[in-house]
Design a protein around this motif. Structure first.
Motif, short mmCIF file in Angstrom:
data_model
loop_
_atom_site.label_atom_id
_atom_site.label_comp_id
_atom_site.label_asym_id
_atom_site.label_seq_id
_atom_site.Cartn_x
_atom_site.Cartn_y
_atom_site.Cartn_z
N THR A 31 0.85 -1.18 0.00
CA THR A 31 0.00 0.00 0.00
C THR A 31 0.89 1.23 0.00
OG1 THR A 31 -1.65 -1.19 1.30
CG2 THR A 31 -1.84 1.20 1.23
N GLN A 32 0.71 2.10 -1.01
CA GLN A 32 1.51 3.31 -1.07
C GLN A 32 0.88 4.40 -0.23
OE1 GLN A 32 2.11 4.32 -5.20
NE2 GLN A 32 4.03 3.20 -5.21
N ARG A 33 1.72 5.11 0.49
CA ARG A 33 1.29 6.22 1.34
C ARG A 33 2.24 7.40 1.13
NH1 ARG A 33 -3.44 4.23 2.98
NH2 ARG A 33 -3.33 2.42 4.30
N MET A 34 1.76 8.59 1.43
CA MET A 34 2.57 9.80 1.38
C MET A 34 2.90 10.19 2.81
SD MET A 34 3.91 12.22 -0.49
CE MET A 34 3.07 12.04 -2.02
N MET A 35 4.18 10.31 3.11
CA MET A 35 4.58 10.71 4.45
C MET A 35 5.18 12.11 4.38
SD MET A 35 6.96 8.81 7.29
CE MET A 35 8.50 8.88 6.41
N SER A 36 4.68 13.00 5.20
CA SER A 36 5.20 14.36 5.28
C SER A 36 5.86 14.55 6.64
CB SER A 36 4.08 15.39 5.14
OG SER A 36 3.40 15.22 3.92
N VAL A 37 7.05 15.14 6.63
CA VAL A 37 7.76 15.47 7.86
C VAL A 37 7.79 16.99 7.92
CG1 VAL A 37 9.89 15.21 9.17
CG2 VAL A 37 9.13 13.36 7.64
N ILE A 38 7.17 17.55 8.97
CA ILE A 38 6.93 18.98 9.03
C ILE A 38 7.51 19.57 10.32
CG2 ILE A 38 5.12 20.76 8.95
CD1 ILE A 38 3.35 18.14 8.03
N LEU A 39 8.23 20.66 10.20
CA LEU A 39 8.78 21.35 11.37
C LEU A 39 7.65 21.93 12.21
CD1 LEU A 39 11.45 22.19 12.69
CD2 LEU A 39 11.37 24.28 11.34
N ARG A 40 7.74 21.75 13.51
CA ARG A 40 6.70 22.25 14.43
C ARG A 40 6.60 23.77 14.37
NH1 ARG A 40 6.62 22.76 20.84
NH2 ARG A 40 4.38 22.93 21.09
N ASN A 67 -14.52 17.24 3.11
CA ASN A 67 -14.42 16.88 1.69
C ASN A 67 -13.13 17.34 1.04
OD1 ASN A 67 -16.94 15.73 1.82
ND2 ASN A 67 -18.01 17.49 1.00
N TYR A 68 -12.55 18.44 1.49
CA TYR A 68 -11.35 18.99 0.86
C TYR A 68 -10.06 18.68 1.62
CZ TYR A 68 -14.70 21.57 -1.93
OH TYR A 68 -15.72 21.91 -2.77
N ILE A 69 -10.15 17.85 2.64
CA ILE A 69 -8.96 17.47 3.40
C ILE A 69 -8.74 15.97 3.25
CG2 ILE A 69 -7.90 17.33 5.68
CD1 ILE A 69 -9.52 19.81 6.44
N GLN A 70 -7.57 15.61 2.79
CA GLN A 70 -7.25 14.20 2.62
C GLN A 70 -7.16 13.53 3.99
OE1 GLN A 70 -3.56 13.62 0.59
NE2 GLN A 70 -4.34 11.81 -0.44
N PRO A 71 -7.72 12.33 4.14
CA PRO A 71 -7.67 11.67 5.44
C PRO A 71 -6.24 11.37 5.87
CG PRO A 71 -8.52 10.17 3.77
CD PRO A 71 -8.37 11.50 3.13
N GLU A 80 12.47 15.27 19.90
CA GLU A 80 13.90 15.56 19.84
C GLU A 80 14.27 16.37 18.59
OE1 GLU A 80 13.02 11.72 17.92
OE2 GLU A 80 12.61 12.44 19.94
N GLN A 81 13.48 16.25 17.53
CA GLN A 81 13.74 17.00 16.29
C GLN A 81 12.72 18.12 16.07
OE1 GLN A 81 14.05 14.33 12.98
NE2 GLN A 81 15.51 13.02 14.02
N GLN A 82 11.71 18.21 16.94
CA GLN A 82 10.65 19.21 16.82
C GLN A 82 9.93 19.11 15.46
OE1 GLN A 82 9.50 21.62 19.32
NE2 GLN A 82 10.44 19.90 20.36
N LYS A 83 9.67 17.86 15.02
CA LYS A 83 9.02 17.63 13.74
C LYS A 83 7.83 16.71 13.88
CE LYS A 83 13.06 18.47 10.92
NZ LYS A 83 13.98 17.94 9.93
N ALA A 84 6.78 17.01 13.12
CA ALA A 84 5.59 16.16 13.05
C ALA A 84 5.73 15.26 11.84
CB ALA A 84 4.34 17.01 12.92
N VAL A 85 5.21 14.04 11.97
CA VAL A 85 5.17 13.09 10.86
C VAL A 85 3.71 12.75 10.60
CG1 VAL A 85 5.88 10.80 10.08
CG2 VAL A 85 7.39 12.12 11.56
N VAL A 86 3.29 12.94 9.36
CA VAL A 86 1.91 12.70 8.97
C VAL A 86 1.91 11.74 7.78
CG1 VAL A 86 -0.22 13.78 8.14
CG2 VAL A 86 1.22 15.00 9.76
N VAL A 87 1.11 10.67 7.88
CA VAL A 87 1.01 9.68 6.81
C VAL A 87 -0.40 9.72 6.25
CG1 VAL A 87 1.21 7.22 6.23
CG2 VAL A 87 2.74 8.22 7.95
N ARG A 88 -0.48 9.88 4.91
CA ARG A 88 -1.77 9.97 4.22
C ARG A 88 -1.79 9.02 3.03
NH1 ARG A 88 -1.13 15.97 2.66
NH2 ARG A 88 0.95 15.17 2.52
#
Length: 106
Positions: A31-40, A67-71, A80-88
């Protein structure tokens, strides 16, 4: 739960300065997913260094529905890195921005 240990990872983009990084990940079930790593953000009021704060952060994002936001499949925070990880899920037709800008092939 989604774990990075059982996935293949392909870096597909990054912004300069590196505030956000995009990765394509594929789990053991192909299953392919998109992972975003975002600075807090410095204005974030959730105490993400605590277990309760990380749980609230994850719950807010994974239960968000519009409707306009991907789950969001999974959300976590690396204090420790002050980063969020979001998988969609991967959007085969592109993002909302692609639709607005009428991109031919995302």
């Amino acid at each position: 739960a989604f774990t990075l240990a059982s996935t293949s990872v392909l870096l597909i983009g990054s912004r300069n300065p590196p505030k956000k990084t995009f990765l394509m990940v594929q789990d053991s079930e192909s299953t392919q997913r998109m992972m975003s790593v975002i600075l807090r953000s410095p204005v974030c009021q959730i105490p993400l260094h605590t277990t309760a704060g990380k749980s609230v952060f994850s719950d807010i994002l994974t239960t968000l529905s519009h409707n306009y936001i991907q789950p969001i499949v999974q959300a976590d925070f690396m204090p420790e890195q002050q980063k969020a990880v979001v998988v969609r899920p991967v959007a085969p037709k592109g993002s909302l921005k692609d639709l607005i800008w009428k991109v031919k092939e995302p």
